[in-house]
Each structure stands twice: as C-alpha cells, then as structure tokens.
Design a protein around this motif. Structure first.
Motif, short mmCIF file in Angstrom:
data_model
loop_
_atom_site.label_atom_id
_atom_site.label_comp_id
_atom_site.label_asym_id
_atom_site.label_seq_id
_atom_site.Cartn_x
_atom_site.Cartn_y
_atom_site.Cartn_z
N SER A 23 23.24 50.22 38.07
CA SER A 23 23.56 51.64 37.87
C SER A 23 25.05 51.91 38.09
CB SER A 23 22.71 52.50 38.81
OG SER A 23 22.99 52.19 40.16
N LEU A 24 25.61 51.37 39.15
CA LEU A 24 27.03 51.58 39.40
C LEU A 24 27.88 50.91 38.34
CD1 LEU A 24 27.19 51.17 43.30
CD2 LEU A 24 27.01 53.26 41.95
N GLY A 25 27.43 49.74 37.86
CA GLY A 25 28.18 49.07 36.80
C GLY A 25 28.18 49.86 35.51
N ALA A 26 27.11 50.66 35.29
CA ALA A 26 27.04 51.52 34.10
C ALA A 26 27.77 52.84 34.30
CB ALA A 26 25.58 51.77 33.73
N GLY A 27 28.28 53.07 35.50
CA GLY A 27 29.03 54.30 35.76
C GLY A 27 28.17 55.50 36.07
N VAL A 28 26.92 55.28 36.49
CA VAL A 28 26.04 56.40 36.84
C VAL A 28 25.52 56.17 38.26
CG1 VAL A 28 25.34 56.89 34.48
CG2 VAL A 28 24.05 55.24 35.81
N TYR A 29 25.30 57.27 38.97
CA TYR A 29 24.84 57.17 40.36
C TYR A 29 23.34 57.42 40.49
CZ TYR A 29 29.76 57.19 41.66
OH TYR A 29 31.09 56.86 41.78
N THR A 30 22.74 57.98 39.47
CA THR A 30 21.31 58.25 39.48
C THR A 30 20.71 57.68 38.21
OG1 THR A 30 21.63 60.27 40.77
CG2 THR A 30 19.53 60.00 39.61
N ALA A 31 19.74 56.80 38.34
CA ALA A 31 19.16 56.14 37.15
C ALA A 31 17.83 55.52 37.50
CB ALA A 31 20.12 55.07 36.61
N CYS A 32 17.04 55.26 36.47
CA CYS A 32 15.82 54.46 36.60
C CYS A 32 16.11 53.12 35.95
CB CYS A 32 14.63 55.15 35.93
SG CYS A 32 13.09 54.19 36.02
N VAL A 33 16.13 52.06 36.72
CA VAL A 33 16.56 50.74 36.26
C VAL A 33 15.33 49.87 36.01
CG1 VAL A 33 17.94 48.70 36.77
CG2 VAL A 33 18.69 50.95 37.56
N VAL A 34 15.21 49.34 34.81
CA VAL A 34 14.14 48.42 34.45
C VAL A 34 14.76 47.04 34.24
CG1 VAL A 34 12.29 47.88 32.83
CG2 VAL A 34 12.83 50.28 33.37
N ASP A 35 14.33 46.09 35.01
CA ASP A 35 14.87 44.72 34.95
C ASP A 35 13.77 43.79 34.46
OD1 ASP A 35 16.16 42.34 35.22
OD2 ASP A 35 16.28 42.37 37.41
N ILE A 36 13.92 43.28 33.24
CA ILE A 36 12.95 42.34 32.68
C ILE A 36 13.50 40.93 32.91
CG2 ILE A 36 11.71 41.61 30.61
CD1 ILE A 36 12.08 44.41 29.51
N GLY A 37 12.96 40.26 33.89
CA GLY A 37 13.40 38.92 34.22
C GLY A 37 12.54 37.87 33.55
N HIS A 38 12.71 36.63 34.00
CA HIS A 38 11.97 35.52 33.39
C HIS A 38 10.51 35.54 33.81
CE1 HIS A 38 11.34 31.64 31.54
NE2 HIS A 38 10.89 31.15 32.68
N GLN A 39 10.24 35.87 35.07
CA GLN A 39 8.87 35.83 35.57
C GLN A 39 8.38 37.16 36.14
OE1 GLN A 39 9.18 32.65 38.40
NE2 GLN A 39 8.97 31.04 36.86
N THR A 40 9.26 38.12 36.31
CA THR A 40 8.86 39.41 36.83
C THR A 40 9.57 40.52 36.06
OG1 THR A 40 10.61 39.43 38.51
CG2 THR A 40 8.46 38.54 39.16
N THR A 41 8.96 41.68 36.04
CA THR A 41 9.57 42.89 35.51
C THR A 41 9.54 43.92 36.63
OG1 THR A 41 8.85 42.45 33.25
CG2 THR A 41 9.41 44.72 33.79
N SER A 42 10.70 44.44 36.98
CA SER A 42 10.80 45.36 38.10
C SER A 42 11.37 46.70 37.65
CB SER A 42 11.67 44.77 39.23
OG SER A 42 12.98 44.54 38.76
#
Length: 387
Positions: free
Chosen positions: A228-247
């Motif tokens: 979120s901070l790397g995208a320049g926003v302080y409030t966000a819903c972050v979806v991380d699709i990894g190799h074995q988990t989705t968070s």
C-alpha cells in the motif's frame, strides 16, 4: 541506499536486492546430499483422483461453460474460419514431434557441478541437479510457514532458509564476505499472517551473535503495508496471490488490521494444476498434459510460463505456446533412430501447442475454489515436494 538490503520471503521464491536497485528472484529451495543412496523422504503421489471428486469438478466446469457459452461460441466460429478443414483442433501430434539440440539455458539442463559432492546446493542451482544424483529437494517455507514435515525440525527448516539467503547474498548481490554484512541493514518483508516461530528464527539467523549473516540491524514489515505504501496510498485492501496461498488484508493509515486478514490455502500452484487438467480435457485443442509432471522443477517452470497467458477477458482467444522437454527414448527412436541411444542427454522435443479456454477457466478457480479441489496431491499441508 546501497547499504540497505530488502528481502521478501515466499514459499516459492525469495526476492532480494539493494533498496536502490532492482530485485533478484531466487528459488527458495535447498538440495541436501543424502547420507545413503537409497534413503529418501520422497512421498509417492496418488496415480489418480477419486472418481467422485473428478465428477464434481467436471460438473462445475460444465456449469461455468454454460455461463460463458456466448464467448465459447464466438471462439469456435473464429477457429472454424481460421483453420483448414480436417485440421480443427489437431495442434499436437506426438508421432511428428521433432528433436533438436537442447540449448544450455533455463531449467531444462542439468548443469550444476557436483564433482566435490557439496553437502547442499541452494537456490536455482538446486533445480539443475540431475535426478539420479544422491540429492533431495527441500522447500524451507510451505504455505508461508516453516516446513517442518518429513522429519525436518523448526531449527533445520530455519537453517535451510539461511542457506538460501546466504547463497543469494553471495551470488546475486556480489557480497563475497558475509562478515561485511555488519555494515548493512536488512529490510525483511514477511506475510501479514506470519507466525512468531518464523519471525523468531528469521531474526535469530540475521541478528544473533555468531550468526553467518551478521546484519547491523533488521527492520521487519508486513507485505500488505509495503504494497500500500509503495502504491502511494495509506488505506487499501491488499490481495496477494502467492504460489501456495492467497491472502487478503486491509491497511488503514499504514497499519495492517489484524481482524481483516484472511489466508486461503490456494494460489498459483493450484492454478497451474487446474490449467493442465483443463487443457487435457478440452475438446478444442489436444494438449500433451500427460508429459508434464508438476512435481518436477523443470516441468513446473514450463507451466509457470504458460500461466502468464492466463486471463479473465470474456473475449477468449487462441494462444500459441512452445516448450521443450528432454527427448524420451520413444520419440528419439521415431525422429532419429540412428542417434536414439545417445540423444536423450543431448536433445529435446519441441512441443508446439495451441490453448484457449483453459487459460480463461483456470484462474476462475481463485473465485470458485471448488475448481481446485483436490487437484493437489493428498499430502499434509506442509508436505515436501521432491523429484
């Protein structure tokens, strides 16, 4: 910024690099030398899935096809006008497979030197060890946690992870003397739901007295906050699709909200298995899915490249894809009988295939997880995959 090293640890890859430079991607795997030639922790995968599971998944796919019938009909009309009569759907023919010299690139070549029989090989080099060598693969992280299955303890898993990190720092960052890390600061990006065991062992490897990676300081941050901070926003819903988990995690004013975190035990690995199954059952194209085994690192790399073409666009199109596999004795005998005896170690089969609807339906499993069940081998959650 050249004195700050950023490390992001995942189940499949480790991303590492200087804060002011591009990151390097290293496979998070270690190959340990077996003490006995016949000792192995390899677990046998089931030959086939239960019929009721396959029937349930087949019914689900038919339901999805009915929902997207308009897009599939448009695809079929386009193929009928672009393919000559008599060739509809014939995109792979094993009898006409061609062999060519195997170039020395990628994971298809077993090129890791083992003349001195090292105790372990870490990172990408571990995947280039020939299967007949007395080494077994071990993945220190499984579904975002330390992999403590197959007789490996928490300490052993942490030591294996440290082996990968040391190799990455030496080979990718050019820091030949690990003692020089006393002048560097490490920024470690960890999963939002990482447990205390992983954090304690990780900090112990990076900060403890006598550690092989004696960083001056370590700063630990959660992945969702960094995104979120790397995208320049302080409030966000972050979806991380990894190799074995989705968070999924919500970030408010730079803080990851614990009550909002959700971790699901499926990701890119399950998408790849579903993609192979869908490609094999497709009536539109013939796909040599039976030649690919995701338990083999070289085959997994091929499927990873194929997954890059996955999409969720309603306008389904045909995608051409090529991949190489070492020549089998049968294919070598067909294409070059005179050289069949020596071709297996020096040549490969170039597969040219077309694929369309499977690239669309496979990622739908992220929204309809029933498409993934079970597809994954019936092993413990933290099972070890070896070749």
């Amino acid at each position: 910024m050249m004195d700050r090293i950023v490390i992001q640890i995942g189940s499949h890859n480790i991303r590492i690099g200087f804060a002011s430079d591009r990151c390097h991607v290293v496979r998070n795997v270690v190959a340990f030398r077996r003490r006995r030639q016949n000792s192995s922790k390899t677990q046998q995968l089931p030959d086939q899935e239960p019929s009721d599971v396959v029937a349930g998944r087949e019914a689900l796919v038919q339901h999805l096809e009915a929902q997207y019938r308009e897009s599939l009909d448009a695809l079929d009309r386009k193929r009928q006008h672009s393919v000559r009569p008599g060739e509809l759907g014939v995109v792979y023919d094993d009898e006409r497979a061609t062999c060519q010299p195997l170039p020395d690139d990628g994971l298809a070549v077993y090129s890791t030197p083992l003349a001195h029989r090292p105790a372990f090989v870490a990172g990408d080099a571990a995947l280039r060890i020939a299967p007949h060598e007395p080494y077994e693969l071990y993945y220190p992280i499984r579904r975002g946690q330390l992999n403590v299955s197959g007789g490996y303890s928490v300490r052993a898993a942490a030591d294996a992870l440290a082996c990968v990190l040391r190799t990455a720092i030496t080979d990718r960052l050019g820091i030949s003397k690990l003692a020089d890390l006393k002048t560097y600061t490490a920024v470690v990006v960890v999963p939002d739901a990482a447990d205390g065991v992983l954090l304690n062992e990780l900090l112990g490897s990076l900060l403890a007295d006598g550690s092989s990676m004696p960083f001056a300081a370590v700063f630990v941050q959660q992945a969702a906050v960094c995104a979120s901070l790397g995208a320049g926003v302080y409030t966000a819903c972050v979806v991380d699709i990894g190799h074995q988990t989705t968070s999924v995690a919500c970030v408010d004013n730079g803080v990851s909200l614990a009550a909002s975190r959700l971790v699901m035990n499926y990701g890119g690995e399950q998408v790849g298995r579903a993609l192979l199954w869908l490609a094999q059952r497709s009536r539109r194209h013939q796909f040599p899915a039976a030649t690919l085994n995701l338990s083999l690192p070289q085959h997994e790399e091929i499927v990873s490249k194929l997954k890059q073409h996955c999409h969720l666009k309603r306008a389904i199109t045909v995608t051409s894809f090529e991949f190489k596999l070492p020549a089998t004795a049968r294919v070598a005998a067909i294409t070059a009988p005179a050289a069949a005896a020596t071709m297996e170690s020096t040549a490969c089969v170039l597969h040219r295939v077309n694929i369309s609807d499977a690239l669309f339906f496979a990622p739908l499993g992220l929204l309809v997880p029933q498409l993934f069940a079970p597809l994954e081998p019936h092993l413990p959650q933290d099972a070890i995959y070896e070749h």
